[in-house]
Scaffold this motif. Structure first.
Motif, short mmCIF file in Angstrom:
data_model
loop_
_atom_site.label_atom_id
_atom_site.label_comp_id
_atom_site.label_asym_id
_atom_site.label_seq_id
_atom_site.Cartn_x
_atom_site.Cartn_y
_atom_site.Cartn_z
N THR A 235 0.72 -1.08 0.10
CA THR A 235 -0.11 0.13 0.08
C THR A 235 0.80 1.18 -0.04
OG1 THR A 235 -1.62 -1.15 1.34
CG2 THR A 235 -1.99 1.18 1.30
N ASP A 238 0.47 7.93 -0.24
CA ASP A 238 0.63 9.28 -0.84
C ASP A 238 2.03 9.35 -1.11
OD1 ASP A 238 0.79 11.95 -1.33
OD2 ASP A 238 0.39 12.64 0.80
N ASP A 239 1.90 9.54 -2.57
CA ASP A 239 3.51 9.63 -3.61
C ASP A 239 3.51 10.91 -4.04
OD1 ASP A 239 5.70 8.80 -4.74
OD2 ASP A 239 4.66 8.31 -6.55
N GLY A 243 7.01 8.66 -9.06
CA GLY A 243 6.35 7.12 -9.64
C GLY A 243 6.41 6.03 -8.64
N ARG A 254 -2.21 -1.56 -3.62
CA ARG A 254 -2.77 -0.25 -3.82
C ARG A 254 -1.85 1.03 -3.86
NH1 ARG A 254 -5.60 -3.22 0.21
NH2 ARG A 254 -7.53 -3.73 -0.01
N VAL A 255 -1.78 1.64 -4.98
CA VAL A 255 -0.91 2.77 -5.04
C VAL A 255 -1.83 4.14 -5.72
CG1 VAL A 255 1.14 1.39 -5.57
CG2 VAL A 255 -0.43 1.92 -7.59
N PRO A 256 -1.24 5.32 -5.49
CA PRO A 256 -2.24 6.31 -6.02
C PRO A 256 -2.36 6.44 -7.70
CG PRO A 256 -0.65 7.08 -4.34
CD PRO A 256 -0.27 5.67 -4.77
N ARG A 257 -3.32 6.80 -8.17
CA ARG A 257 -3.73 6.86 -9.48
C ARG A 257 -2.86 8.25 -10.11
NH1 ARG A 257 -9.73 4.59 -10.95
NH2 ARG A 257 -9.42 2.61 -9.74
N ARG A 258 -2.17 8.02 -11.20
CA ARG A 258 -1.61 9.18 -11.95
C ARG A 258 -2.69 9.61 -12.91
NH1 ARG A 258 2.19 11.43 -8.88
NH2 ARG A 258 3.63 9.58 -8.03
#
Length: 258
Positions: A235, A238-239, A243, A254-258
Motif C-alpha cells: 500500500t 501518498d506519493d 512514480g 494499492r498505489v495512487p493513480r496518476r
C-alpha cells in the motif's frame, strides 16, 4: 635529493594538506577513550553519541560491552574536555559521549569522538546519534535516531525502528518488522521477515525488496518508489513525485493513480 626536488616535494605536501576534506582537519590531534562494562545479565545497550563515526557489532560469546573510542580535534586544548562515560544500571548498559560546546570568534572548532562498540550478539540496542557514519550489525531489537550521515544496519534479531534526518539508509536482514521515518537520502530495505512501514520519506529514492509481510508507505514527498518481492500486501497512500514501480507482490496492490 637536490634543492629543486625538495622544494617541489614540499610544495606538493603543502598543496595536499590544503586540499584535504575539512572533516579530516579534526584528526590532527587525537587521544583514546576506552571502556569495558560487564554485560552478564544485561539485556539492552543505550548509546548517546554525538559527532563522530559509530560502529556497533554483536559478538558471539561476549559477556561484556567493549568500547574503543578516539577523540579528535583540530586543536589539542579541546581534547581533555571530550569524555566517554560507560556504566550499567540494572539490565541496561549505558554509553554516552560528552563534547562541551565551545564558542569562538574566529575560525572553526572541529571535535569528534569516533566509537567502536562490541556487544553480546543479539543484545537489544537503543541509539541516539547526531552526525557521522553509523554501522550496526548482529544485534537484537534496535531503535536508531540519527541526525546526519550514512546509516547501515544489517542482521537485526528483532524489530527495527529508524528515524533519520539526512543521509542514505541501508537496511538488510531483519528478523522482525521495520518502521522508518526518513527526511532525505536514499532508503534501501532488504530481506525483512515481518512488515515494513515507511511513515514518511521527504526526499530520495525508496527501494524495498524481499519482505515476507506487508509493505506500507504512508507518505512519500519526492523520489521514485520501487518494491519487488512482497509476501503480503503493498500500500502506497501518498506519493508526491517520482512514480511507483512494483514487482512480485503476493497480496493486493494499492498505489495512487496518476
Amino acid at each position: 635529493m637536490n634543492a629543486p626536488t625538495v622544494a617541489a616535494a614540499s610544495l606538493a605536501l603543502a598543496l595536499g594538506a590544503a586540499l584535504l576534506p575539512s572533516h579530516l582537519a579534526a584528526q590532527r590531534h587525537s587521544s583514546p577513550r576506552d571502556a569495558v562494562v560487564d554485560a552478564r545479565g544485561a539485556t539492552r545497550l543505550r548509546v548517546d553519541a554525538l559527532a563522530g563515526s559509530l560502529r556497533i557489532e554483536g559478538r558471539p560469546g561476549l559477556r561484556e560491552v567493549r568500547i574503543r573510542g578516539v577523540a579528535r580535534a583540530n586543536d589539542r586544548k579541546y581534547l581533555d574536555a571530550m569524555r566517554l562515560a560507560a556504566d550499567r544500571s540494572g539490565s541496561e548498559v549505558r554509553v554516552a559521549v560528552e563534547i562541551p560546546e565551545v564558542r569562538v570568534l574566529l575560525g572553526r572548532v572541529q571535535r569528534v569522538l569516533d566509537l567502536v562498540i562490541e556487544v553480546p550478539e543479539g543484545m537489544a540496542v537503543d541509539v541516539d546519534d547526531s552526525s557521522g557514519e553509523t554501522e550496526i550489525r548482529r544485534v537484537g531489537a534496535l531503535r536508531v535516531k540519527d541526525s546526519s550521515g550514512e546509516l547501515v544496519i544489517e542482521d537485526v534479531r528483532g524489530d527495527l525502528d529508524v528515524t533519520d534526518s539526512s543521509g542514505g539508509v541501508s537496511i538488510a536482514q531483519v528478523a522482525g518488522g521495520v518502521r522508518v521515518t526518513d527526511s532525505s537520502g536514499e532508503l534501501r530495505i532488504r530481506d525483512v521477515r515481518g512488515a515494513v512501514v515507511v511513515d514518511e520519506d521527504s526526499s530520495g529514492e525508496i527501494d524495498v525488496r524481499d519482505v515476507r509481510g506487508d509493505v506500507l508507505v504512508r507518505e512519500d514527498g519526492s523520489g521514485g518508489i520501487r518494491v519487488d518481492g512482497v509476501g503480503g500486501n503493498l500500500t502506497v497512500r501518498d506519493d508526491g513525485s517520482g512514480g511507483v514501480r512494483v514487482g512480485r507482490v503476493a497480496g493486493t496492490v494499492r498505489v495512487p493513480r496518476r
